[in-house]
Design a protein around this motif. Structure first.
Motif, PDB file in Angstrom:
ATOM      1  N   SER A 186      -0.496   5.555   5.553  1.00  0.00           N
ATOM      2  CA  SER A 186      -2.037   5.785   5.925  1.00  0.00           C
ATOM      3  C   SER A 186      -2.136   5.731   7.473  1.00  0.00           C
ATOM      4  N   PHE A 187      -1.286   5.286   8.285  1.00  0.00           N
ATOM      5  CA  PHE A 187      -1.346   5.212   9.619  1.00  0.00           C
ATOM      6  C   PHE A 187      -0.608   6.113  10.245  1.00  0.00           C
ATOM      7  N   GLN A 188       0.300   6.791   9.574  1.00  0.00           N
ATOM      8  CA  GLN A 188       1.202   7.810  10.070  1.00  0.00           C
ATOM      9  C   GLN A 188       0.605   9.088  10.291  1.00  0.00           C
ATOM     10  N   GLY A 189      -0.505   9.367   9.828  1.00  0.00           N
ATOM     11  CA  GLY A 189      -0.942  10.596   9.609  1.00  0.00           C
ATOM     12  C   GLY A 189      -0.275  11.567   8.613  1.00  0.00           C
ATOM     13  N   PRO A 190      -0.687  12.781   8.517  1.00  0.00           N
ATOM     14  CA  PRO A 190      -0.153  13.586   7.342  1.00  0.00           C
ATOM     15  C   PRO A 190       1.018  13.767   7.389  1.00  0.00           C
ATOM     16  N   ALA A 191       1.785  13.619   6.242  1.00  0.00           N
ATOM     17  CA  ALA A 191       3.385  13.875   6.508  1.00  0.00           C
ATOM     18  C   ALA A 191       3.797  14.413   4.935  1.00  0.00           C
TER      19      ALA A 191
END
Length: 149
Positions: A60-65
């Protein structure tokens, strides 16, 4: 390689779940004193049983992936080609993990891209040239991290 006893293996297992556990936490889980646990962890670092400690960032902190498990088949005409390919793949920012495996595939790669479009570009750039003879993509729909005891 140094011998590891059952306490060392238990400590390594616990540290893989959470490397920030205190001596007290480890003590309660493996049945040694806090001081003994900390001494053993220091020794495990010193002998190379623990290569490095990393932070696992919440998705949720890495951005969309998009995370994809890619099974690679490699031409078997020259063993050095696999070594060269492994070195190339390990340098790519999209490659999170690389495994030399048994079975129909030769390598398994965990690839992380911002989108499927980016993954398509990754495959076109890196997976269509020799010595690769083919690949299979398994898109990760959901990840289930190992739970702590």
């Amino acid at each position: 390689m140094q011998n590891l006893d059952s306490f060392d293996r238990q400590l390594l297992e616990q540290l893989q779940i959470d490397s920030r556990q205190t001596g007290r936490d480890l003590s309660q889980k493996v049945g040694l004193s806090s001081a003994a646990c900390l001494r053993r962890v220091q020794r495990l670092r010193k002998i190379g049983a623990i290569e490095r400690e990393v932070a696992v960032i919440s998705p949720s902190f890495q951005g969309p992936a998009t995370r994809v498990i890619v099974l690679l088949s490699v031409a078997r005409d020259n063993p050095q080609r696999i070594d060269i390919l492994k070195q190339k793949l390990r340098r790519l920012k999209e490659v999170e993990r690389l495994y030399y495996v048994t079975g129909d595939a030769d390598l398994a790669v965990i690839v992380r891209c911002a989108s499927m479009e980016d993954y398509a570009a990754f495959t076109e750039t890196h997976l269509f040239d020799p010595p690769l003879t083919g690949f299979e993509s398994l898109v990760v729909l959901r990840e289930y991290p190992k739970e702590a005891d």
